[in-house]
Each structure stands twice: as structure tokens, then as C-alpha cells.
Design a protein around this motif. Structure first.
Motif, PDB file in Angstrom:
ATOM      1  N   SER A 189      32.613 -53.933   4.189  1.00  0.00           N
ATOM      2  CA  SER A 189      32.483 -53.015   3.043  1.00  0.00           C
ATOM      3  C   SER A 189      31.014 -52.799   2.743  1.00  0.00           C
ATOM      4  CB  SER A 189      33.183 -53.618   1.819  1.00  0.00           C
ATOM      5  OG  SER A 189      32.549 -54.823   1.443  1.00  0.00           O
ATOM      6  N   ARG A 190      30.773 -51.757   1.969  1.00  0.00           N
ATOM      7  CA  ARG A 190      29.397 -51.422   1.601  1.00  0.00           C
ATOM      8  C   ARG A 190      28.705 -52.592   0.920  1.00  0.00           C
ATOM      9  NH1 ARG A 190      25.585 -47.550   2.901  1.00  0.00           N
ATOM     10  NH2 ARG A 190      24.155 -47.266   1.158  1.00  0.00           N
ATOM     11  N   GLU A 191      29.411 -53.247   0.053  1.00  0.00           N
ATOM     12  CA  GLU A 191      28.851 -54.364  -0.716  1.00  0.00           C
ATOM     13  C   GLU A 191      28.514 -55.533   0.201  1.00  0.00           C
ATOM     14  OE1 GLU A 191      30.091 -57.321  -4.403  1.00  0.00           O
ATOM     15  OE2 GLU A 191      31.407 -55.657  -3.830  1.00  0.00           O
ATOM     16  N   ASN A 192      29.423 -55.850   1.151  1.00  0.00           N
ATOM     17  CA  ASN A 192      29.169 -56.959   2.079  1.00  0.00           C
ATOM     18  C   ASN A 192      28.043 -56.642   3.054  1.00  0.00           C
ATOM     19  OD1 ASN A 192      31.132 -58.579   0.958  1.00  0.00           O
ATOM     20  ND2 ASN A 192      32.761 -57.834   2.325  1.00  0.00           N
ATOM     21  N   GLN A 193      27.967 -55.387   3.453  1.00  0.00           N
ATOM     22  CA  GLN A 193      26.861 -54.991   4.326  1.00  0.00           C
ATOM     23  C   GLN A 193      25.520 -55.189   3.638  1.00  0.00           C
ATOM     24  OE1 GLN A 193      27.548 -50.956   5.557  1.00  0.00           O
ATOM     25  NE2 GLN A 193      29.094 -51.508   7.103  1.00  0.00           N
ATOM     26  N   GLU A 194      25.455 -54.753   2.371  1.00  0.00           N
ATOM     27  CA  GLU A 194      24.199 -54.904   1.631  1.00  0.00           C
ATOM     28  C   GLU A 194      23.841 -56.376   1.449  1.00  0.00           C
ATOM     29  OE1 GLU A 194      24.680 -52.772  -1.986  1.00  0.00           O
ATOM     30  OE2 GLU A 194      24.432 -50.786  -1.060  1.00  0.00           O
ATOM     31  N   ALA A 195      24.880 -57.191   1.184  1.00  0.00           N
ATOM     32  CA  ALA A 195      24.632 -58.627   1.022  1.00  0.00           C
ATOM     33  C   ALA A 195      24.100 -59.226   2.314  1.00  0.00           C
ATOM     34  CB  ALA A 195      25.918 -59.331   0.586  1.00  0.00           C
TER      35      ALA A 195
END
Length: 463
Positions: A281-287
């Protein structure tokens, strides 16, 4: 051949040669002196004999009575070394010479062939003659133009005395040379013993026993050599120990560095593989990307500190300038403003116009590292105190403190008291190692005053 043997051999040969040369001169002079004495005694006897003979011949004698008188005189004299010839006109006798008295093996012809020369400006002449191994001196005097009187003086006793004296002199010479050799051997052994010890110590030093020293017992050139050797050995030992310690530090440094690099590199590699192989997900990628960014930042800081350590470990001299402490505190405060605000902490600076010789940039790094460690060890809302007085700068925090058993190790590269907290905050254990190296280059001693739960006070004392 050992040096002692060479010196002993050369000295003995030189002494023996000089002694033998002296012996030859002494024996030559003594032999001539003894021969002169014997010649003088023989001359006196011959002079007295010919004088007495001349007195007897003053009486008027006819041609027949004169030979009878001469025969009677020499038979009465009983001297086998006296010779008398009478010149006559009798052609029946050889060369007109009549032998009156002669018990020697010399004939009138042989005597006439000798090289006679005047003795003491008189009418007596003499000549040297050798027969067999014996030397002779032959005296001659012509009386009344027709009588030739000879006296053969043997030098055999002189030669015996010279040979006897030669034996005594040679015995004394070799005795003196032998005694001198023994004394010289003892003296050389005493003098060269320190060189032997120095040689053995040098061999042990060459084998790697760098703690070897020689005992200096004398104040002469050999003693100075021993002192110089000890200084050289001290320098070699210090240099070798320094190189060994440096090599150990580098080995440990590289081992710890490999270990420290392995953790972020493994995490970065893992997250990168996840991003490539897994749809997140976008959030996990950013993390994941944020973590990779943070770890890359930590690797960058680690490499910079590493390069700083390597640069400072060189022996290049630093240029110090007399710098006010207020300027140093101001530079450190500006650099630490962000980390202080992140934990809502304050920095209190106390100084009274002190000045210290320093490299401002390096000393700023020292204070930044100490303040950073203090911030990490303190709770939110605390404070850090920078204090200067006399020849001392202090950095004090009121955080967790350092256990006593850990205080001697915290200056080592990559050593961390709380490894989990240090890695979480992005530390690698190089800050205090860098601080210690900079302090060493500034000839600054570091003291740590810390108790668990009561904070830490780092004391930098300019020597």
C-alpha cells in the motif's frame, strides 16, 4: 675473529716487533761497545809488549845476535797469539822474510794481504780478520824497518758475551710480551665486556624482545654508546608498541565497522527486495522508503565520522589559535539547536572570558558529540550545561548516567553502553572515540564523573 682477539693479536705483534727492534739496537750497540773494550785491552797489551821489545833492541847487536834475541824474547813471552818476522837479505828465505815466532795458522803472505789501518794516529796499525765462526783483531808494528811484530786478539769471548746477552734479552722480551699479553687480555675483557653485552642485547632486540636494555656502568665513550642504545631501544619499543596498538585498533575498527554496516545494509536490502517483489500500500511503501532513507543517512554519518577518525589518526600537526570560549559555545549551541528542540531541552552556557589554544572546528565537534550524548541520555524537558573555568571545560547532563564498569570503555570506537537506544537514535558508537582522538591531539585530558541515575559530567582539562 672477535674484536678482542684482533686487538690483542695486533697489540702483541706490535709490542713484539718494537721490542725485537729495540733488542737489535741494544745488542748492536752493546756488541760494538764490548768489542771496543776488548780491542782497547788488546792494544794496550800490544803497546806494552812492543815498547818492551824496542827497549831491548836499543842495545847494539850484530845481524846474528838480533834473531837470537827475538826468539828468546817471544819464547819467554809464551804468547801463542804473537807473531814476529825478520826481514833479511837472505834470498834463500821466501820473499826475504824470516819467521822468528808464529804459533798461528797465519803466514806472512796472508798477514800482508790484510787491510791494516792506523790505530789512534800512532805507528801501530790494526785489521779485522775472521776465521771460522770467530772474529779477530790483528795489530801490527814495524820496528827498526826490519822487524814486523803482530798480535792476534781473539773476539771469541766478546761473541760469547753477546750471545749470552742475546739469550737474556730475548728471554726478558718474550717474558715481558707474555706478561703484557696477559694483562692486556684482562684489561680488554673488562673494557669490551659492555660491548659483548650490547651485542647480545641487540640480537635479542632484533628477535622482537623490545624491552631489552643494557646497564650503563661507565661514563666514557662506551657508556655513552650504552645510553644511546637504550634511548634507541626505548624509541623502537615505543614505535613498535604504537604500531601494534594501531594495528589492533584498526583490526577492531574494521571488524566493528563491518558489523555496524551489516545491520543497515541488510535492512535496506530487505526493504528494497520487498518493494521490488511485493505490491504494498501507499502507506507501507512510504514507511519502507523512509526507513531506507534513515538508514542511508546513518550510513552517511557513519562514513563521515569514520573519515574524520582516520584523518585525525595521522600524525600531521594541527594549527591552534587562541580562541575565546564564548565563540566555541556559540558554535556548538547553533549546531545542537535542532536536537535540543526535538526533546524540548535547554543548553546553559557559563564562561568568564576564558581563552584556549584550539582548532575551533574540531573542538566544536567535541562539544557537539558530548551534547548529543547528553541529550540521548536525558529525558524530555531536561537541560545540558556547558561550563568553563581556569583551564577546564565541562559538559554536564542530568540523565541516566554511566555505570562505573562501562566508563573506561566508552571512548573505544563502536562501543555503546545502551546499544538498542543508540541504534534507535541513529548512533554507531563513534562520537566519543572521535572526541577522545581530538582531545589527544589538543593535549587535553578527559575525566568522567558519572553515577547511574544522577547524570554525567565530562571534564576537559587543557594541559
Amino acid at each position: 675473529m672477535k674484536l678482542r682477539t684482533k686487538i690483542l693479536w695486533i697489540s702483541c705483534m706490535a709490542l713484539l716487533a718494537a721490542s725485537l727492534l729495540g733488542d737489535v739496537l741494544i745488542l748492536s750497540i752493546t756488541g760494538k761497545s764490548l768489542k771496543n773494550e776488548a780491542t782497547i785491552r788488546a792494544y794496550q797489551n800490544f803497546y806494552e809488549m812492543t815498547g818492551e821489545l824496542e827497549q831491548g833492541l836499543l842495545q847494539k847487536m850484530d845481524a846474528e845476535a838480533k834473531p837470537l834475541y827475538l826468539e828468546h824474547y817471544f819464547k819467554k813471552l809464551k804468547d801463542d797469539y804473537s807473531i814476529c818476522f825478520l826481514r833479511s837479505g837472505n834470498t834463500e828465505e821466501a820473499n826475504g822474510i824470516r819467521q822468528i815466532y808464529n804459533h798461528t795458522a797465519l803466514s806472512a803472505e796472508e798477514l800482508s794481504q790484510l787491510s791494516f789501518k792506523n790505530y789512534e794516529d800512532g805507528d801501530i796499525t790494526c785489521a779485522d780478520y775472521s776465521w771460522g765462526n770467530t772474529d779477530y783483531v790483528v795489530f801490527h808494528k814495524n820496528i827498526q824497518s826490519e822487524i814486523d811484530v803482530y798480535r792476534v786478539a781473539s773476539m771469541d769471548e766478546v761473541q760469547k758475551n753477546v750471545r749470552r746477552l742475546t739469550g737474556y734479552v730475548l728471554a726478558i722480551t718474550f717474558g715481558v710480551v707474555g706478561l703484557t699479553t696477559g694483562i692486556l687480555f684482562i684489561i680488554l675483557r673488562h673494557i669490551l665486556q659492555p660491548l659483548q653485552e650490547l651485542n647480545e642485547t641487540t640480537k635479542r632486540l632484533a628477535e622482537g624482545n623490545y624491552d631489552q636494555r643494557v646497564t650503563v656502568r661507565r661514563k666514557d665513550e662506551i657508556g655513552q654508546l650504552e645510553e644511546s642504545f637504550n634511548k634507541m631501544a626505548e624509541a623502537v619499543e615505543t614505535s613498535t608498541r604504537s604500531l601494534e596498538e594501531s594495528e589492533k585498533r584498526k583490526t577492531l575498527f574494521m571488524g566493528n565497522l563491518t558489523h555496524e554496516l551489516k545491520t543497515p545494509m541488510t535492512a535496506i536490502s530487505g526493504y528494497a527486495q520487498t518493494l521490488l517483489s511485493t505490491k504494498l500500500s501507499r502507506e507501507n511503501q512510504e514507511a519502507a522508503l523512509l526507513y531506507i532513507y534513515e538508514e542511508c543517512g546513518r550510513l552517511e554519518r557513519l562514513s563521515k565520522k569514520m573519515m574524520k577518525l582516520l584523518e585525525l589518526d595521522q600524525e600531521d600537526s594541527l594549527v591552534f589559535t587562541d580562541t575565546p570560549v564564548s565563540r566555541l559555545f556559540e558554535a556548538a549551541e547553533k549546531s545542537c539547536d535542532v536536537i535540543l528542540k526535538d526533546k524540548q531541552m535547554t543548553l546553559e552556557c557559563i564562561e568568564h572570558g576564558e581563552h584556549f589554544p584550539m582548532d575551533l572546528d574540531l573542538m566544536t565537534d567535541v562539544l557537539i558529540n558530548l551534547i548529543d550524548n547528553g541529550v540521548k541520555a536525558s529525558d524530555c524537558g531536561g537541560k545540558i550545561v556547558l561550563r568553563a573555568y581556569d583551564n577546564i571545560i565541562e559538559v554536564q547532563d542530568f540523565g541516566q548516567g554511566i555505570p562505573a564498569e562501562e566508563q573506561e570503555k566508552i571512548m573505544e570506537p563502536f562501543y555503546m553502553v545502551d546499544k538498542s537506544r543508540s541504534r534507535k537514535s541513529g548512533g554507531a558508537g563513534l562520537g566519543l572515540a572521535l572526541t577522545a582522538l581530538i582531545a589527544k591531539r589538543h593535549n587535553i585530558s578527559i575525566q568522567i564523573d558519572s553515577k547511574e541515575g544522577n547524570g554525567t559530567r565530562i571534564i576537559l582539562q587543557f594541559v
